[in-house]
Design a protein around this motif. Structure first.
Motif, PDB file in Angstrom:
ATOM      1  N   GLU A  12       0.749  -1.272   0.006  1.00  0.00           N
ATOM      2  CA  GLU A  12      -0.132  -0.052   0.117  1.00  0.00           C
ATOM      3  C   GLU A  12       0.734   1.174  -0.072  1.00  0.00           C
ATOM      4  N   ASN A  69     -10.883  -5.000   3.594  1.00  0.00           N
ATOM      5  CA  ASN A  69     -11.458  -4.079   4.594  1.00  0.00           C
ATOM      6  C   ASN A  69     -12.787  -5.020   5.060  1.00  0.00           C
ATOM      7  N   LYS A  80     -11.918  -6.998   7.918  1.00  0.00           N
ATOM      8  CA  LYS A  80     -11.575  -6.726   8.849  1.00  0.00           C
ATOM      9  C   LYS A  80     -12.726  -6.365   9.753  1.00  0.00           C
ATOM     10  N   ASP A  84     -20.468  -6.957   2.114  1.00  0.00           N
ATOM     11  CA  ASP A  84     -20.122  -7.894   3.149  1.00  0.00           C
ATOM     12  C   ASP A  84     -21.388  -7.649   4.334  1.00  0.00           C
ATOM     13  N   GLN A 105      -9.806   7.342   8.418  1.00  0.00           N
ATOM     14  CA  GLN A 105     -10.543   5.907   8.735  1.00  0.00           C
ATOM     15  C   GLN A 105     -11.712   6.245   9.717  1.00  0.00           C
ATOM     16  N   SER A 106     -12.539   5.424   9.887  1.00  0.00           N
ATOM     17  CA  SER A 106     -13.735   5.755  10.334  1.00  0.00           C
ATOM     18  C   SER A 106     -13.662   5.180  11.778  1.00  0.00           C
ATOM     19  N   ASN A 136     -14.664   2.707  13.255  1.00  0.00           N
ATOM     20  CA  ASN A 136     -14.682   1.096  13.365  1.00  0.00           C
ATOM     21  C   ASN A 136     -13.467   0.683  13.851  1.00  0.00           C
ATOM     22  N   GLY A 181      -4.935  -0.271  10.151  1.00  0.00           N
ATOM     23  CA  GLY A 181      -4.234  -0.100   8.992  1.00  0.00           C
ATOM     24  C   GLY A 181      -3.750   1.468   8.976  1.00  0.00           C
ATOM     25  N   THR A 182      -3.383   1.811   7.519  1.00  0.00           N
ATOM     26  CA  THR A 182      -3.069   3.257   7.542  1.00  0.00           C
ATOM     27  C   THR A 182      -3.978   4.033   6.977  1.00  0.00           C
ATOM     28  N   GLY A 183      -5.073   3.583   6.739  1.00  0.00           N
ATOM     29  CA  GLY A 183      -6.161   4.423   6.194  1.00  0.00           C
ATOM     30  C   GLY A 183      -5.849   4.847   4.705  1.00  0.00           C
ATOM     31  N   LEU A 184      -4.969   4.090   3.779  1.00  0.00           N
ATOM     32  CA  LEU A 184      -4.791   4.405   2.450  1.00  0.00           C
ATOM     33  C   LEU A 184      -5.438   3.543   1.660  1.00  0.00           C
ATOM     34  N   GLY A 185      -5.887   2.382   1.925  1.00  0.00           N
ATOM     35  CA  GLY A 185      -6.527   1.296   1.264  1.00  0.00           C
ATOM     36  C   GLY A 185      -7.571   1.849   0.200  1.00  0.00           C
ATOM     37  N   LEU A 186      -8.465   2.796   0.647  1.00  0.00           N
ATOM     38  CA  LEU A 186      -9.642   3.111  -0.013  1.00  0.00           C
ATOM     39  C   LEU A 186      -9.157   4.389  -1.073  1.00  0.00           C
TER      40      LEU A 186
HETATM   41  N1  LIG Z   1     -16.544  -3.094   4.618  1.00  0.00           N
HETATM   42  C1  LIG Z   1     -16.154  -1.908   5.568  1.00  0.00           C
HETATM   43  N2  LIG Z   1     -16.849  -2.133   6.752  1.00  0.00           N
HETATM   44  C2  LIG Z   1     -16.909  -1.349   7.440  1.00  0.00           C
HETATM   45  N3  LIG Z   1     -15.855  -0.236   7.581  1.00  0.00           N
HETATM   46  C3  LIG Z   1     -15.240   0.080   6.604  1.00  0.00           C
HETATM   47  C4  LIG Z   1     -15.183  -0.899   5.273  1.00  0.00           C
HETATM   48  N4  LIG Z   1     -14.264  -0.599   4.693  1.00  0.00           N
HETATM   49  C5  LIG Z   1     -13.755   0.667   4.755  1.00  0.00           C
HETATM   50  N5  LIG Z   1     -14.480   0.895   6.119  1.00  0.00           N
HETATM   51  C6  LIG Z   1     -13.840   2.126   7.007  1.00  0.00           C
HETATM   52  O1  LIG Z   1     -13.146   3.043   6.304  1.00  0.00           O
HETATM   53  C7  LIG Z   1     -11.782   3.153   6.687  1.00  0.00           C
HETATM   54  C8  LIG Z   1     -10.911   3.416   5.633  1.00  0.00           C
HETATM   55  O2  LIG Z   1     -10.725   2.233   4.874  1.00  0.00           O
HETATM   56  P1  LIG Z   1      -9.028   2.226   4.239  1.00  0.00           P
HETATM   57  O3  LIG Z   1      -9.169   0.770   3.534  1.00  0.00           O
HETATM   58  O4  LIG Z   1      -8.846   3.335   3.580  1.00  0.00           O
HETATM   59  O5  LIG Z   1      -8.013   2.047   5.784  1.00  0.00           O
HETATM   60  P2  LIG Z   1      -7.921   0.901   6.430  1.00  0.00           P
HETATM   61  O6  LIG Z   1      -8.547  -0.146   6.068  1.00  0.00           O
HETATM   62  O7  LIG Z   1      -8.345   1.470   8.034  1.00  0.00           O
HETATM   63  O8  LIG Z   1      -6.366   1.001   6.391  1.00  0.00           O
HETATM   64  P3  LIG Z   1      -5.405   0.267   5.222  1.00  0.00           P
HETATM   65  O9  LIG Z   1      -6.552  -0.101   4.197  1.00  0.00           O
HETATM   66  O10 LIG Z   1      -4.621   1.268   4.746  1.00  0.00           O
HETATM   67  O11 LIG Z   1      -4.822  -0.802   5.768  1.00  0.00           O
HETATM   68  C9  LIG Z   1     -11.517   1.888   7.603  1.00  0.00           C
HETATM   69  O12 LIG Z   1     -10.570   2.392   8.484  1.00  0.00           O
HETATM   70  C10 LIG Z   1     -12.884   1.640   8.185  1.00  0.00           C
HETATM   71  O13 LIG Z   1     -13.256   2.481   9.259  1.00  0.00           O
END
Ligand SMILES: Nc1ncnc2c1ncn2[C@@H]1O[C@H](COP(=O)(O)OP(=O)(O)OP(=O)(O)O)[C@@H](O)[C@H]1O
Ligand SMILES: [Mg+2]
Length: 345
Positions: A157, A228, A231, A261, A280-281, A283, A291-296
């Motif tokens: 990432e 995600n 998680k 999901d 990140q939210s 959650n 994580g780092t909040g970069l995935g999305l």
């Molecule tokens: N399927 C999901 N269900 C619930 N919350 C979600 C879901 N997908 C994303 N989120 C929320 O959106 C936030 C941002 O997601 P993102 O993938 O950008 O970051 P991350 O998963 O926290 O870290 P990373 O992907 O960088 O390891 C998450 O921290 C979570 O709070």
């Protein structure tokens, strides 16, 4: 700081002493050039007049240095429309930024090698059926394996992120079978899902078409979404990945990929911010650390580089559905479906 009032033909209406000593009489040459469209491309000075609000500040290469040119105001009372601009030499800053992001990309890239070694070793030890490992050791090694997977995810990432930030996120595009992308993404996370007692499945119509895109990046985007879901979905939950064509009359118009999901969902108030980097939210991840909040953010960049868009529908306590919409254009009547060719940087 050099300041000048420049009209839309590139003529200098007024200049301060710093402008004169920094640029001298050569200024009129590059100002004139900036005021013209070259090869159909708008000169940088024209941007201040045409899209003034969007282009308040522009980096401009002037005689081998980089200047950040900022519009202070539009000026009235001159022979032609004019703007007041100030010029800040940012050559060193920009060079620093570039070498910093090159450096990050290199380090992050180098971290993958040794980590693959660790992963391979753990996998080997855990797969030795003959070796009588104490169940406590098996658990510990499994935990180490899980954490190393998480670390590998973070490294990939960061690598993508540093490429996006430095403008090196270029992707080669070719016809891609979407069904194959879904299968690959799901397969790579099936083991993790099984371990966490989550049912992970993929489904797509027989006619899931080809899009023009990058297999690696599209797979990465789906993997980010499914990770995600993994998680934020409790045990015995369900995650499904699907693809479907949306038609306009008889013509395929777009391809919609969904990752749905039965997890904890996202609060309505937080749903907009999750696409931003580092956001990140509230959650809490149900497994592994945060994580780092970069995935999305990365998913969004990948999808947009394919000319598509990604949206989310989520209900707290019910689940989340991520929807990627990619354009599919039917070219003439050859029956070949493609999406527009895009260049990204
Ligand atoms: N399927 C999901 N269900 C619930 N919350 C979600 C879901 N997908 C994303 N989120 C929320 O959106 C936030 C941002 O997601 P993102 O993938 O950008 O970051 P991350 O998963 O926290 O870290 P990373 O992907 O960088 O390891 C998450 O921290 C979570 O709070
Ligand atoms: Mg994530």
């Amino acid at each position: 700081m050099p300041v000048a009032i420049v009209n839309d033909h590139g003529g200098v209406e007024w200049q301060n002493g710093a402008f004169e000593t920094t640029f001298g009489s050569d200024a009129k040459d590059w100002l004139n050039a900036g005021a013209r469209a070259v090869g159909g491309e708008r000169g940088w000075l024209q941007d201040f007049f045409m899209d003034g609000d969007e282009h308040r500040a522009i980096d401009v290469e002037i005689e081998g240095r980089t200047f950040r040119v900022e519009r202070i105001m539009t000026a009235d009372g001159y022979s032609a429309p004019a703007v007041a601009l100030w010029f800040e030499d940012v050559t060193n800053e920009r060079q620093m930024e570039q070498s910093k992001s090159d450096f990050t990309a290199q380090i992050v890239h180098d971290l993958r090698g040794p980590l693959s070694g660790i992963q391979g070793t753990l996998e080997f030890v855990l797969s030795q059926e003959g070796a009588k490992l104490d169940s406590m050791y098996t658990d510990l090694l499994t935990e180490a394996q899980r954490e190393s997977e998480r670390m590998m995810g973070l490294i990939s990432e960061l690598l993508d992120f540093s490429k996006i930030e430095s403008g090196n996120f270029v992707m080669e595009k070719e016809p891609v079978r979407v069904a194959g992308v879904l299968k690959r993404a799901v397969r790579s996370l099936q083991q993790v899902a099984g371990r966490d007692e989550i049912f992970l499945m993929s489904a797509h119509g027989r006619d899931a078409p080809q899009v023009i895109g990058n297999v690696e990046k599209l797979t990465q985007a789906i993997i980010n979404l499914v990770s995600n879901s993994l998680k934020f979905t409790p045990k015995k939950g369900l995650i499904s990945v699907g693809a479907q064509i949306v038609r306009n009359g008889d013509l395929p118009e777009s391809l919609v990929i969904t990752v749905t999901d039965s997890g904890m969902g996202i609060k309505a108030a937080e749903v907009q911010q999750i696409w931003e980097k580092y956001k990140q939210s509230g959650n809490k991840s149900l497994r592994g650390g945060g994580g780092t909040g970069l995935g999305l953010y990365i998913v969004k960049q990948i999808v947009e580089a394919h000319g598509g868009e990604v949206t989310v529908a989520s209900l707290e306590g019910i689940g989340t559905s991520m929807v990627i919409k990619l354009p599919v254009k039917k070219t003439s009547d050859t029956g070949i479906t493609t999406s527009p060719r895009l260049t990204t940087s």
